[in-house]
Design an enzyme around this catalytic site. Structure first.
Site, PDB file in Angstrom:
ATOM      1  N   HIS C  76       0.849  -1.201   0.000  1.00  0.00           N
ATOM      2  CA  HIS C  76       0.000   0.000   0.000  1.00  0.00           C
ATOM      3  C   HIS C  76       0.881   1.246   0.000  1.00  0.00           C
ATOM      4  CE1 HIS C  76      -2.835   3.089   1.410  1.00  0.00           C
ATOM      5  NE2 HIS C  76      -2.060   3.285   2.464  1.00  0.00           N
ATOM      6  N   ASP C 105       7.799  22.535 -25.340  1.00  0.00           N
ATOM      7  CA  ASP C 105       7.674  21.174 -24.802  1.00  0.00           C
ATOM      8  C   ASP C 105       8.707  21.030 -23.707  1.00  0.00           C
ATOM      9  OD1 ASP C 105       7.454  18.293 -24.440  1.00  0.00           O
ATOM     10  OD2 ASP C 105       6.485  18.267 -26.402  1.00  0.00           O
ATOM     11  N   TRP C 141       7.403  -0.564   4.095  1.00  0.00           N
ATOM     12  CA  TRP C 141       8.001   0.089   2.920  1.00  0.00           C
ATOM     13  C   TRP C 141       9.400   0.610   3.258  1.00  0.00           C
ATOM     14  CZ3 TRP C 141       9.319   5.276   1.478  1.00  0.00           C
ATOM     15  CH2 TRP C 141       9.151   6.210   2.497  1.00  0.00           C
ATOM     16  N   SER C 168      13.344   6.243 -13.049  1.00  0.00           N
ATOM     17  CA  SER C 168      12.255   6.988 -13.673  1.00  0.00           C
ATOM     18  C   SER C 168      12.119   8.381 -13.074  1.00  0.00           C
ATOM     19  CB  SER C 168      10.951   6.207 -13.507  1.00  0.00           C
ATOM     20  OG  SER C 168       9.853   7.069 -13.651  1.00  0.00           O
ATOM     21  N   SER C 169      12.111   8.452 -11.740  1.00  0.00           N
ATOM     22  CA  SER C 169      11.863   9.773 -11.160  1.00  0.00           C
ATOM     23  C   SER C 169      13.076  10.682 -11.304  1.00  0.00           C
ATOM     24  CB  SER C 169      11.419   9.647  -9.699  1.00  0.00           C
ATOM     25  OG  SER C 169      12.324   8.866  -8.997  1.00  0.00           O
ATOM     26  N   HIS C 252      13.529  11.298   4.390  1.00  0.00           N
ATOM     27  CA  HIS C 252      12.963  12.569   4.796  1.00  0.00           C
ATOM     28  C   HIS C 252      12.829  13.560   3.645  1.00  0.00           C
ATOM     29  CE1 HIS C 252      10.976  14.985   7.649  1.00  0.00           C
ATOM     30  NE2 HIS C 252      11.522  15.988   7.030  1.00  0.00           N
ATOM     31  N   GLU C 254      12.313  12.740   0.773  1.00  0.00           N
ATOM     32  CA  GLU C 254      11.195  12.168   0.015  1.00  0.00           C
ATOM     33  C   GLU C 254       9.858  12.773   0.469  1.00  0.00           C
ATOM     34  OE1 GLU C 254      10.893  10.231  -2.512  1.00  0.00           O
ATOM     35  OE2 GLU C 254       8.782   9.628  -2.390  1.00  0.00           O
ATOM     36  N   TYR C 256       9.339  15.706   1.416  1.00  0.00           N
ATOM     37  CA  TYR C 256       9.193  17.012   0.774  1.00  0.00           C
ATOM     38  C   TYR C 256       9.065  16.894  -0.729  1.00  0.00           C
ATOM     39  CZ  TYR C 256       9.761  18.681   5.369  1.00  0.00           C
ATOM     40  OH  TYR C 256       9.532  18.884   6.691  1.00  0.00           O
ATOM     41  N   SER C 267      -0.339  27.216  -4.154  1.00  0.00           N
ATOM     42  CA  SER C 267       0.165  28.577  -4.336  1.00  0.00           C
ATOM     43  C   SER C 267      -0.358  29.192  -5.631  1.00  0.00           C
ATOM     44  CB  SER C 267       1.698  28.588  -4.371  1.00  0.00           C
ATOM     45  OG  SER C 267       2.211  28.131  -3.154  1.00  0.00           O
ATOM     46  N   HIS C 301      15.225  11.826  12.962  1.00  0.00           N
ATOM     47  CA  HIS C 301      14.042  11.913  13.825  1.00  0.00           C
ATOM     48  C   HIS C 301      13.047  10.789  13.532  1.00  0.00           C
ATOM     49  CE1 HIS C 301      11.994  14.906  10.844  1.00  0.00           C
ATOM     50  NE2 HIS C 301      11.606  13.697  10.573  1.00  0.00           N
ATOM     51  N   HIS C 302      13.289  10.041  12.451  1.00  0.00           N
ATOM     52  CA  HIS C 302      12.453   8.870  12.180  1.00  0.00           C
ATOM     53  C   HIS C 302      12.920   7.667  12.989  1.00  0.00           C
ATOM     54  CE1 HIS C 302      10.358  10.626   8.676  1.00  0.00           C
ATOM     55  NE2 HIS C 302      11.474  11.300   8.541  1.00  0.00           N
ATOM     56  N   THR C 327       7.991  26.361   7.350  1.00  0.00           N
ATOM     57  CA  THR C 327       6.673  25.808   7.042  1.00  0.00           C
ATOM     58  C   THR C 327       5.593  26.765   7.516  1.00  0.00           C
ATOM     59  OG1 THR C 327       7.659  23.656   7.457  1.00  0.00           O
ATOM     60  CG2 THR C 327       5.292  23.709   7.129  1.00  0.00           C
ATOM     61  N   LYS C 330       5.146  29.628   5.155  1.00  0.00           N
ATOM     62  CA  LYS C 330       4.326  29.316   3.979  1.00  0.00           C
ATOM     63  C   LYS C 330       2.839  29.399   4.317  1.00  0.00           C
ATOM     64  CE  LYS C 330       5.544  26.773   0.798  1.00  0.00           C
ATOM     65  NZ  LYS C 330       6.350  26.542  -0.382  1.00  0.00           N
ATOM     66  N   ARG C 449       1.579   0.547  15.401  1.00  0.00           N
ATOM     67  CA  ARG C 449       1.211   0.494  13.985  1.00  0.00           C
ATOM     68  C   ARG C 449       1.618  -0.848  13.390  1.00  0.00           C
ATOM     69  NH1 ARG C 449       5.822   4.241  11.091  1.00  0.00           N
ATOM     70  NH2 ARG C 449       4.785   3.541   9.199  1.00  0.00           N
TER      71      ARG C 449
END
Lengths: 194, 381, 530
Positions: C76, C105, C141, C168-169, C252, C254, C256, C267, C301-302, C327, C330, C449
């Site tokens: 998932h 293009d 994951w 790809s990315s 991390h 990722e 963002y 925006s 921090h993870h 943050t 923003k 979890r």
């Protein structure tokens, strides 16, 4: 238009190089991490020093710290492993000795490698061994019992707040190539330390 | 048409949800809302910090959301609002950079203090070591040389099987009970080392105020000082494979005198267990003990009826290894493990393994129906 | 290359048949493919979460084996992150970046085609593991060793799928930067770029810096399992925790990578429907850049609970808290954009406001768990699940959906059904809160979890959560219906579409011709977005 395209290809190539470099950086994190561990004690790995590096004047006569010896055997290794005495009171700066007893319970000759870990992590910075069975891998004949020695020094710069530390060993089954690799790593880290 | 139907569906769902809320006692919901205050200085400190930060962010939230709502209500075109065209204000921007920084500093000070407090593992009066296994815990009382495994209790384990037909609500302390509790003295600074045998686990008892990873090959140290006697329950918090949800922790905190009695009891029991390995057992004794050993250690994978899980865990019922009259291959497999199967040589004693094997070899249509003695197992170690 | 081409559909050569899509080098077609792919994966990942919520509806195990449940949790996440969120962001960028900067293009059209077509291939690899011995990935994951190494035959497929997704990315990111750096219309200076474009430049740099590190990490896993290395094996002198450091060094940023495109979209939306220029454009750009920069220094921090030295824990706590500042800037800038505007509340604006409110909730819980000593309690509980789902679902997915409603009339030339759009917003918003808000409670009260079964005190809240989940899942079908309806027809959209819309993309006809801006437009302060 063509100029634009050429520039775009150039940008793309540069960025591609950055991506490749970052892939390399992923691998670079391994040695960086190991150095960081040595500096900060992150994973509790211990240092090694030679006997001659221990200076007698470093001994702090008024202070005693407790060192506990914890033993673990990975489930894949048919050995038993115990410290002769669970804990010791030592003076920082003094060379102390601990004895471990290991027994091969199987009917085959088996090679094991002990991996040390110290808690609290901070203490590992001040924990140095002059002699340890974990420096090399150990081969035990079927049913063999062996007494193994660790000689170590707790650095006299050990922060006051640490009064108890645990030296923990886990014995893993060593396949030949893994065992050699460990020794090479150890040698490297000795060099780095030296 | 379409909308009416949708409205009906939404109404139905809302009504159904409300029904659930009103039917269950509201108290049930209220009990499950917040962090526990716990029973240690650490947990109380953490709880205080948690509430403090919660109040701060709630206050910020109320202010920010009110301003937003006010703006959304008043500055709308339908109310005739005309857009102004300003697009920056240095004063405003500096203000809303500085104020959050101040709030953060205010939060960081007590947080730093708490962290420094939690790191002080020195001067502990005793040390225990917790080792995570897939999927149980092992506890070593290092000062007293007591050592035992702790797995989820049998009634929970039966009820949690897929399609067991047992309502978990009928089980006392469902998924929160174990066969052997960790008994700890109160008002004692206890150092708790964590490590693991196979994969990373995480030892967590909320009432103690922290959790810590148990990592194979490494030890972590923490400490606790339980102030009130009682039973405190926790769970493994780091995904550790199939039965991650089924390795609970039960800490029983008792007065020091009671603890001393318990330690003596444990020592006597361990002695008795060691003697048990020496003597000859009857088949009935082995079968009776074997059933329990099997339920605690084997059902997770090989299932209650020895049927296994297709593609993951082999069946024991009808298995060639189990039905081999020469038991040595089976003993070696249990002692040393294979692939996903853990090695049980450190987990179970000779009598346990002999009993479990006897049970397996006499159940589920298996044909050998012989008796395995502890001495047989001992010989193979 | 004459002016006439731009506004003349008849000379607009569109390849036909399947070849149009397979060999497409057109940014609009590739953008469409990305978006459709993302939508499909959104439902694939969503179906898995429905399995999760069905199993958790009641205590006890009713439907799936715990191992399969773990696979559901794992896949998932992988499908949603790499299959739905990232492609959706890239799809929006493909469509809008050239239109916004006045480019004909993307800079590297063939690479663009390749980076898209790798995706279906990579997901075939990943999803095929369900049919293999040992099943699909079930170690989360985050792929922590040693657990992930217990995976059966599917393991190399997992690793290679991650590699391909990374390639790809990275190609997509390179393309976006190459486009923005080299293909801007005359007068489109960097500080005139729409914020969506800025958000994507920064995202693209994050991708290029972070994805290769993940690729390195999973390669180490692969060699650890099959080639005898011991990067993460204590027995060979390695350390399993090192993988966590490598993973979160990617992981991390990722976060963002996922959230910045959504920030970019809102925006664009908020000034449009407030009929007022974006407040604090410059500080927005700097805030975004500093969030991205800081994101490389907070990864640990993870993993506060792995046991770090005090100094490490303090450093990562302070660094994490400091992210709250940009943050906050923003959020405040968006509020100030709305302030004294002349707001209307079409569906895109509703979704954007939804992001403001609910992303903030995710931000608050994020700040709470940045406090290390308290995180020792929060870590690996449903409180974390609540936090990142508040960030991802109403924070990112709502932003992307808002973008889809915002640009759908431009893409199709038809207005979408506003009534259905609003219905979609309201059902989604209510159900998403029913779904995720109670997770805070059960997490604080002690529910870990990644568990298929829980003790009975959590039963009541879990039922409510599951109901919220089912409603939220079903309500996303409204989006599909709206999109299909809009593609088929509807009220014709004007070129500007929205009264308050400014910028190059709104000067084009709706729908834009197959080839646009073959002659670059001239951009002045007056025509620039801000």
């Amino acid at each position: 238009m063509n100029l634009m395209k050429n520039n775009a290809t150039k940008t793309a190539k540069k960025l591609g190089l950055v991506a490749v470099a970052m892939f390399g950086f992923g691998y670079l994190m391994v040695p960086i991490y190991n150095v960081l561990c040595e500096v900060t004690g992150i994973n509790g790995k211990t240092g090694q020093i030679s006997q001659s590096e221990v200076k007698i004047e470093d001994v702090d006569p008024d202070r005693l710290v407790t060192v506990e010896f914890d033993t673990n055997v990975n489930p894949n290794l048919p050995w038993t492993f115990k410290a002769k005495k669970f804990k010791q009171r030592v003076r920082p700066g003094e060379i102390a000795e601990a004895i471990f007893i290991v027994k091969n319970e199987s009917t085959n000759s088996v090679v094991g490698q002990a991996i040390p870990s110290v808690a609290p992590e901070l203490a590992s910075l001040f924990f140095n061994k002059t002699e340890c069975f974990c420096f090399v891998n150990q081969t035990l004949a079927p049913g063999e019992t062996k007494e193994m020695v660790v000689r170590y020094v707790v650095g006299s710069e050990l922060p006051e707040k640490i009064t108890t530390m645990t030296l923990s060993y886990t014995f893993f089954k060593a396949s030949e190539d893994v065992a050699t690799k460990t020794i090479i790593d150890q040698k490297k880290s000795i060099k780095n330390n030296g | 048409m379409f909308f009416n139907k949708l409205k009906q569906i939404i109404f139905g769902i809302t009504a159904f949800s409300l029904l659930i809320i009103s039917e269950a006692a509201l108290a049930d919901y209220m009990n499950v809302l917040n962090l526990t205050e716990g029973v240690t200085p650490t947990s109380k400190m953490v709880y205080g910090l948690h509430m403090q930060i919660l109040y701060i962010v709630t206050a910020i939230g109320v202010v920010v959301f009110s301003v937003m709502c006010w703006s959304i209500y008043h500055h709308r075109k339908s109310k005739g609002a005309v857009a102004e065209q300003f697009h920056h204000s240095t004063t405003a921007e500096i203000t809303w950079t500085i104020i959050p920084i101040i709030i953060l500093v205010v939060m960081a000070i007590p947080a730093t203090k708490a962290l420094v407090f939690m790191e002080q593992t020195g001067d502990a009066e005793m040390t225990i070591k917790v080792t995570g296994y897939q999927w149980k815990w092992k506890y070593d009382y290092l000062d007293d040389d007591i050592s035992f495994f702790s797995s989820m209790s049998k009634d929970s384990n039966d009820a949690r099987q897929l399609g067991s037909g047992i309502d978990p609500k009928t089980i006392e302390n469902y998924l929160l009970d174990v066969d052997n509790r960790v008994v700890l003295p109160i008002n004692t600074k206890i150092r708790i080392l964590t490590t693991a045998a196979d994969v990373i686990h995480d030892w967590w008892v909320p009432a103690l105020g922290w959790k810590r990873d148990a990592i194979p090959g490494f030890i972590n140290d923490n400490w606790t000082y339980i102030e009130e006697p009682g039973v405190y329950r926790g769970k493994c918090a780091e995904l550790c494979g199939r039965d991650h949800a089924f390795m609970p922790i039960v800490v029983e905190a008792v007065p020091k005198a009671e603890y001393a009695v318990w330690v003596e009891e444990q020592k006597t029991m361990q002695l008795a267990a060691a003697e048990g390995a020496e003597r000859e057992w009857t088949k009935d004794e082995l079968l009776e003990k074997g059933k329990d050993v099997y339920a605690a250690n084997c059902t997770a994978c090989h299932m209650a009826e020895g049927q296994g899980v297709e593609g993951l865990f082999p069946a024991l019922s009808g298995s060639a290894i189990v039905n081999n009259t020469d038991a040595s291959e089976m003993i070696m497999l249990i002692l040393n493990g294979k692939n996903m199967m853990p090695a049980f040589k450190d987990i179970l004693n000779d009598a346990d393994i002999a009993a479990a094997m006897t049970h397996e070899r006499n159940s589920w249509g298996n044909t050998v129906k012989d008796v395995i003695q502890p001495s047989d197992v001992k010989a193979m170690r | 290359m004459s002016e006439a081409v731009i506004h003349d559909d008849h000379h607009d050569h569109k390849p036909s048949g399947i070849g149009r899509w397979l060999f497409s080098t057109n940014h609009k077609d590739i953008g469409t493919m990305y978006l459709v792919f993302a939508l499909i994966m959104f439902f694939v990942g969503g179906a898995m979460s429905m399995v999760i919520r069905a199993e958790l509806f009641q205590p006890g195990i009713q439907y799936v084996d715990p191992q399969f449940y773990n696979s559901m949790v794992t896949v998932h996440a992988l499908v949603m992150i790499f299959g739905a969120l990232m492609p959706a962001g890239v799809g929006l960028a493909n469509w809008m970046v050239p239109l916004m900067i006045g480019a004909p293009d993307m800079a590297l059209p063939r690479m663009n085609n390749m980076s898209f077509w790798i995706l279906p291939f990579a997901f075939t690899l990943l999803l095929s593991t369900f049919f293999m011995q040992g099943g699909a990935p079930a170690g989360g994951w985050t792929m922590y060793p040693p657990l992930v190494l217990q995976l059966g035959d599917g393991f190399p497929y997992l690793v290679f799928a991650v590699h391909f997704l990374g390639i790809s990315s990275i190609m997509g990111a390179i393309n976006i930067i190459a486009t923005v750096f080299n293909m801007r219309a005359p007068g489109m200076t960097f500080m005139r770029l729409p914020l969506f474009v800025w958000a994507w430049i920064i995202t693209a740099f994050l991708l290029i810096a972070a994805m290769p590190v993940l690729a390195g990490g999973v390669t180490m896993l692969l060699t650890d399992k099959y080639f005898g290395t011991a990067f993460f094996d204590a027995a060979g002198g390695g350390d399993p925790v090192m993988f966590q450091h490598i993973f979160w060094f990617f992981g991390h940023p990722e976060v963002y990578i996922l959230v910045l495109p959504s920030f970019g979209v809102i925006s664009q939306i908020i000034p449009t429907f407030s009929r007022k220029p974006l407040f604090g454009y410059t500080s927005m750009v700097y805030a975004t850049a500093s969030i991205a920069f800081l994101s490389f220094f907070v990864w640990a921090h993870h993993m506060f609970t792995v046991g770090m030295p005090l100094t490490g824990e303090l450093f990562f706590m302070y660094a994490t808290m400091s992210i709250a500042v940009p943050t906050g800037v923003k959020i405040f800038n968006w509020m100030a954009t709305m302030w004294r505007g002349s707001m209307t509340f079409e569906t895109p604006m509703l979704f954007a406001i939804g992001v403001l409110f609910m992303f903030s909730i995710g931000g608050f819980s994020g700040l709470m768990m940045g406090i290390t000593p308290v995180d020792f309690q929060y870590h690996d509980t449903y409180f974390i699940v609540a936090h990142f789902h508040y960030v991802i679902v109403p924070g990112i997915i709502f932003g992307i959906i808002g973008g889809i409603y915002f640009w759908l009339p431009k893409w199709t030339g038809n207005m979408y059904d506003e009534k259905l759009g609003k219905l979609h917003f309201w059902i989604s918003t209510i159900s998403v809160n029913v779904l995720f808000f109670p997770m805070h409670f059960i997490g604080l009260a002690g529910m870990p979890r990644r568990i298929p079964d829980y003790s009975v005190q959590f039963a009541d809240w879990n039922s409510i959560i599951s109901i919220g989940g089912f409603v939220f899942g079903a309500s996303q079908l409204i989006l599909v219906w709206v999109v299909i309806k809009c593609v088929r027809g509807g009220e014709k959209a004007t070129d500007q579409v929205w009264e308050g819309a400014h910028g190059l993309e709104w000067t084009l006809p709706s729908p834009p011709p197959f080839h646009t801006f073959t002659t670059p437009p001239k951009v002045t302060d007056a025509t620039a977005h801000s």
